[in-house]
Design a protein around this motif. Structure first.
Motif, PDB file in Angstrom:
ATOM      1  N   CYS A 201       0.831  -1.208   0.000  1.00  0.00           N
ATOM      2  CA  CYS A 201       0.000   0.000   0.000  1.00  0.00           C
ATOM      3  C   CYS A 201       0.867   1.260   0.000  1.00  0.00           C
ATOM      4  O   CYS A 201       0.559   2.238  -0.704  1.00  0.00           O
ATOM      5  CB  CYS A 201      -0.932  -0.010   1.213  1.00  0.00           C
ATOM      6  SG  CYS A 201      -2.200  -1.296   1.157  1.00  0.00           S
ATOM      7  N   LEU A 204       2.338   1.761  -3.460  1.00  0.00           N
ATOM      8  CA  LEU A 204       1.347   2.336  -4.374  1.00  0.00           C
ATOM      9  C   LEU A 204       1.083   3.798  -4.056  1.00  0.00           C
ATOM     10  O   LEU A 204       0.916   4.632  -4.967  1.00  0.00           O
ATOM     11  CB  LEU A 204       0.046   1.525  -4.281  1.00  0.00           C
ATOM     12  CG  LEU A 204       0.132   0.078  -4.778  1.00  0.00           C
ATOM     13  CD1 LEU A 204      -1.178  -0.641  -4.517  1.00  0.00           C
ATOM     14  CD2 LEU A 204       0.493   0.026  -6.254  1.00  0.00           C
ATOM     15  N   PHE A 205       1.068   4.107  -2.756  1.00  0.00           N
ATOM     16  CA  PHE A 205       0.853   5.499  -2.342  1.00  0.00           C
ATOM     17  C   PHE A 205       1.983   6.393  -2.836  1.00  0.00           C
ATOM     18  O   PHE A 205       1.749   7.506  -3.326  1.00  0.00           O
ATOM     19  CB  PHE A 205       0.746   5.554  -0.815  1.00  0.00           C
ATOM     20  CG  PHE A 205       0.573   6.939  -0.270  1.00  0.00           C
ATOM     21  CD1 PHE A 205      -0.648   7.584  -0.339  1.00  0.00           C
ATOM     22  CD2 PHE A 205       1.648   7.609   0.312  1.00  0.00           C
ATOM     23  CE1 PHE A 205      -0.804   8.870   0.168  1.00  0.00           C
ATOM     24  CE2 PHE A 205       1.500   8.890   0.812  1.00  0.00           C
ATOM     25  CZ  PHE A 205       0.261   9.522   0.728  1.00  0.00           C
ATOM     26  N   ARG A 207       3.965   5.824  -5.404  1.00  0.00           N
ATOM     27  CA  ARG A 207       3.860   5.932  -6.866  1.00  0.00           C
ATOM     28  C   ARG A 207       2.825   6.983  -7.268  1.00  0.00           C
ATOM     29  O   ARG A 207       3.018   7.737  -8.228  1.00  0.00           O
ATOM     30  CB  ARG A 207       3.471   4.566  -7.452  1.00  0.00           C
ATOM     31  CG  ARG A 207       4.577   3.533  -7.430  1.00  0.00           C
ATOM     32  CD  ARG A 207       5.678   3.882  -8.417  1.00  0.00           C
ATOM     33  NE  ARG A 207       5.198   3.934  -9.775  1.00  0.00           N
ATOM     34  CZ  ARG A 207       5.139   2.890 -10.597  1.00  0.00           C
ATOM     35  NH1 ARG A 207       5.561   1.699 -10.174  1.00  0.00           N
ATOM     36  NH2 ARG A 207       4.705   3.024 -11.825  1.00  0.00           N
ATOM     37  N   LEU A 208       1.724   7.034  -6.520  1.00  0.00           N
ATOM     38  CA  LEU A 208       0.659   7.974  -6.848  1.00  0.00           C
ATOM     39  C   LEU A 208       1.014   9.408  -6.467  1.00  0.00           C
ATOM     40  O   LEU A 208       0.594  10.364  -7.136  1.00  0.00           O
ATOM     41  CB  LEU A 208      -0.646   7.555  -6.158  1.00  0.00           C
ATOM     42  CG  LEU A 208      -1.283   6.252  -6.659  1.00  0.00           C
ATOM     43  CD1 LEU A 208      -2.450   5.850  -5.775  1.00  0.00           C
ATOM     44  CD2 LEU A 208      -1.750   6.414  -8.107  1.00  0.00           C
ATOM     45  N   THR A 209       1.770   9.557  -5.358  1.00  0.00           N
ATOM     46  CA  THR A 209       2.079  10.919  -4.882  1.00  0.00           C
ATOM     47  C   THR A 209       3.384  11.463  -5.449  1.00  0.00           C
ATOM     48  O   THR A 209       3.657  12.662  -5.305  1.00  0.00           O
ATOM     49  CB  THR A 209       2.164  10.935  -3.350  1.00  0.00           C
ATOM     50  OG1 THR A 209       3.167   9.990  -2.911  1.00  0.00           O
ATOM     51  CG2 THR A 209       0.821  10.589  -2.723  1.00  0.00           C
ATOM     52  N   ARG A 210       4.204  10.638  -6.072  1.00  0.00           N
ATOM     53  CA  ARG A 210       5.491  11.111  -6.598  1.00  0.00           C
ATOM     54  C   ARG A 210       5.322  12.245  -7.611  1.00  0.00           C
ATOM     55  O   ARG A 210       6.077  13.235  -7.555  1.00  0.00           O
ATOM     56  CB  ARG A 210       6.263   9.950  -7.211  1.00  0.00           C
ATOM     57  CG  ARG A 210       7.639  10.354  -7.743  1.00  0.00           C
ATOM     58  CD  ARG A 210       8.407   9.147  -8.208  1.00  0.00           C
ATOM     59  NE  ARG A 210       8.742   8.281  -7.087  1.00  0.00           N
ATOM     60  CZ  ARG A 210       9.256   7.057  -7.230  1.00  0.00           C
ATOM     61  NH1 ARG A 210       9.461   6.570  -8.452  1.00  0.00           N
ATOM     62  NH2 ARG A 210       9.544   6.337  -6.180  1.00  0.00           N
ATOM     63  N   PRO A 211       4.395  12.145  -8.563  1.00  0.00           N
ATOM     64  CA  PRO A 211       4.228  13.274  -9.501  1.00  0.00           C
ATOM     65  C   PRO A 211       3.907  14.588  -8.793  1.00  0.00           C
ATOM     66  O   PRO A 211       4.377  15.660  -9.215  1.00  0.00           O
ATOM     67  CB  PRO A 211       3.065  12.819 -10.385  1.00  0.00           C
ATOM     68  CG  PRO A 211       3.103  11.324 -10.317  1.00  0.00           C
ATOM     69  CD  PRO A 211       3.527  11.017  -8.919  1.00  0.00           C
ATOM     70  N   VAL A 212       3.135  14.493  -7.697  1.00  0.00           N
ATOM     71  CA  VAL A 212       2.779  15.704  -6.964  1.00  0.00           C
ATOM     72  C   VAL A 212       4.024  16.314  -6.323  1.00  0.00           C
ATOM     73  O   VAL A 212       4.247  17.527  -6.368  1.00  0.00           O
ATOM     74  CB  VAL A 212       1.718  15.401  -5.886  1.00  0.00           C
ATOM     75  CG1 VAL A 212       1.404  16.643  -5.068  1.00  0.00           C
ATOM     76  CG2 VAL A 212       0.454  14.853  -6.539  1.00  0.00           C
TER      77      VAL A 212
END
Length: 218
Positions: A201, A204-205, A207-212
């Motif tokens: 988890c 995945l978190f 990976r999702l927040t890296r662009p931000v």
């Protein structure tokens, strides 16, 4: 902006640490609850077994009293039958033991110790020896179950009772280490599984927040 990014990364590391600790505690607590429940059930099982075995021995003793006129011969016949029956009895667990004892003056004689098809030699102990507290209680006319320390200093779960027709005590016991071991394994497995799920988890978190975070760095 850079300070904000660093703060977010520290918060993320703290989150990961908190989740790992939480998973470990969850595993330990879950195993502890299972262990307490199983220990209660095991205690009841041992107590029922020691009572049923005592009733069976008592019935044999009463039958032999009707067959033999002399009390000594009747008692000897009963004990011989018990010993013969135990030789064919399958053991229970790795450390399970059945003990029969009697009081002789200020001594306790453990005259039968059965464990996994083996009859152990007699033990002669002071009556106030706390390492045989369960047998001492049995010879005092008590019936019960609890955690005790045996002569080797190991913790055991023991059920005990008194057989008045033979004036002997009966004890069934097993090492606490044997009872605890499966739940330690369960705690480890639960912790590893929960930890793995949390790490997935977190991955995945991230990976999702890296662009931000990358946008914030810019």
């Amino acid at each position: 902006m850079l300070k904000t990014v660093r703060r977010e990364r520290r918060a993320l590391r703290a989150l990961v640490l908190i989740l790992v600790v939480a998973s470990t505690l969850t595993g330990v607590i879950a195993a502890a609850i299972l262990y307490k429940t199983a220990l209660s059930q095991k205690s009841e099982f041992f107590l029922n077994n020691v009572r049923n075995l005592a009733r069976l021995i008592d019935a044999v003793a009463h039958f032999d009293r009707g067959t033999f006129r002399e009390v000594g011969k009747a008692t000897q016949a009963t004990l011989s039958q018990i010993e013969a029956a135990f030789k064919d009895q399958s053991g229970f667990g790795e450390t399970g033991e059945i003990l029969l004892g009697r009081r002789e003056g200020e001594k306790v004689v453990i005259f039968l110790r059965y464990r996994d098809h083996q009859m152990n030699p007699n033990l002669l102990l002071p009556f106030d020896n706390r390492r045989y507290e369960a047998m001492r209680r049995a010879l005092g006319g008590e019936t019960g179950v609890g955690e005790f320390v045996d002569i080797r200093g190991d913790s055991v779960l023991a059920a005990y009772t008194y057989i008045p027709s033979l004036n002997i005590g009966l004890e069934i016991r097993v090492a606490m280490a044997e009872l605890i071991r499966p739940y330690l394994y369960s705690a480890a497995i639960i912790t590893v599984v929960i930890g793995f799920i949390i790490l997935v988890c977190v991955f995945l978190f991230v990976r999702l927040t890296r662009p931000v975070l990358q946008e914030l760095e810019k």
